[in-house]
Enzyme design. Sequence first.
Site, PDB file in Angstrom:
ATOM      1  N   LEU A   1      13.922 -28.734  28.560  1.00 20.54           N
ATOM      2  CA  LEU A   1      13.391 -29.924  27.892  1.00 20.54           C
ATOM      3  C   LEU A   1      11.950 -29.736  27.442  1.00 20.54           C
ATOM      4  CD1 LEU A   1      14.916 -32.717  30.135  1.00 20.54           C
ATOM      5  CD2 LEU A   1      15.542 -32.167  27.787  1.00 20.54           C
ATOM      6  N   ARG A   2      11.419 -28.539  27.652  1.00 15.50           N
ATOM      7  CA  ARG A   2      10.023 -28.338  27.292  1.00 15.50           C
ATOM      8  C   ARG A   2       9.787 -28.463  25.786  1.00 15.50           C
ATOM      9  NH1 ARG A   2       6.003 -26.174  30.394  1.00 15.50           N
ATOM     10  NH2 ARG A   2       7.358 -24.945  31.711  1.00 15.50           N
ATOM     11  N   ALA A   3      10.794 -28.065  25.026  1.00 18.73           N
ATOM     12  CA  ALA A   3      10.662 -28.160  23.570  1.00 18.73           C
ATOM     13  C   ALA A   3      10.458 -29.611  23.142  1.00 18.73           C
ATOM     14  CB  ALA A   3      11.900 -27.574  22.898  1.00 18.73           C
TER      15      ALA A   3
ATOM     16  N   THR B   1       7.029 -30.924  24.250  1.00 17.54           N
ATOM     17  CA  THR B   1       5.937 -30.430  23.413  1.00 17.54           C
ATOM     18  C   THR B   1       5.959 -31.093  22.047  1.00 17.54           C
ATOM     19  OG1 THR B   1       6.195 -28.317  24.506  1.00 17.54           O
ATOM     20  CG2 THR B   1       4.816 -28.341  22.567  1.00 17.54           C
TER      21      THR B   1
END
Length: 345
Positions: A282-284, A287
Amino acid sequence: MQSVTRAVFPFSAIVGQDEMKLALICTAVDPTIGGVLVLGDRGTGKSTAIRALAALLPPMQAVIGCRYACDPADRDAWCAECQERHPGGTIKARSVPVPVVDLPLGVTEDRVVGALDLEKALSQGIKAFEPGLLARANRGFLYIDEVNLLEDHLVDLLIDVAASGENLVEREGLSVRHPARFVLIGSGNPEEGELRPQLLDRFGLSVEIRTPTELHERVDVIKRRDEFERDKSAFVAKWKKADVALRKRIVAGRERVETTSIPDSVLESAAKLCMQLGTDGLRAELTLMRAARALASFELAETVDVSHLRRISTLALRHRLRRDPLDESGSAVRIERAVQEALGA
Ligand SMILES: [Zn+2]
């Protein structure tokens, strides 16, 4: 300490390189976006842009006598030395420029993390800690040219520190923990070595810079560089107004970023876009959301909309695509396609 200030090329005078400028401004508005990975040709003024941005930012308040430049207003982030010295009393602060620290290839681990102060150990028999580059970069920028050629053990170390915001040194009988929060800026030429996915993931945004292909742009670059070299202070003075205006906008953006809202519909679009591209974890999305919010705040918008998302999507996602993440031209095309499908034309 900073009696000699070297003239820095003004940020506003940089010709073109819009992607890089946008990425740097967004991370200046919200440093939690993470670092910036700069892919591209040599001699395109990557380090100039980072130094220019740091010089443009308002100076920071730092606790006097602190080796890590702790923020007097952020007690929770203080180093152990500050906690001990100022348990509740008043603290004195001074203004210091935002640091830009170079991490050269081939640097020793000692220089990066810090080490036993040998001089003190030998002359006074005291075990003291000599801070390294990570200490100096606290609250500023850590710049690594050709980050793809960095030795593996240093990459591991940086991944840890960048994730935790702390540098933990346990060696030679020392046990020191100090704050090391910095915006990581790495540059690299993808043709000369791949970046490990764990490190890629640490960079919030990535940009691609190329030598300008437009004739007039090339001429402008050369003219401005030459003008700067010939009379630095006159050139800086000429661009001062533009730089000050930009600084004010960044400061205003920082103040707004806490209150700029993101409607659920925009979050859904972000999630749709990431699903379309098959990005891991889920970092995308996180960010993408932060960068879109930083951009909206910088532009004094009250809420984030799809246009912010659209403009930031390539920067936030280019290095997160699974297949051949450094094939940037292919990535940009794939993202463009997904943006059209997920967000509409
Ligand atoms: Zn401190």
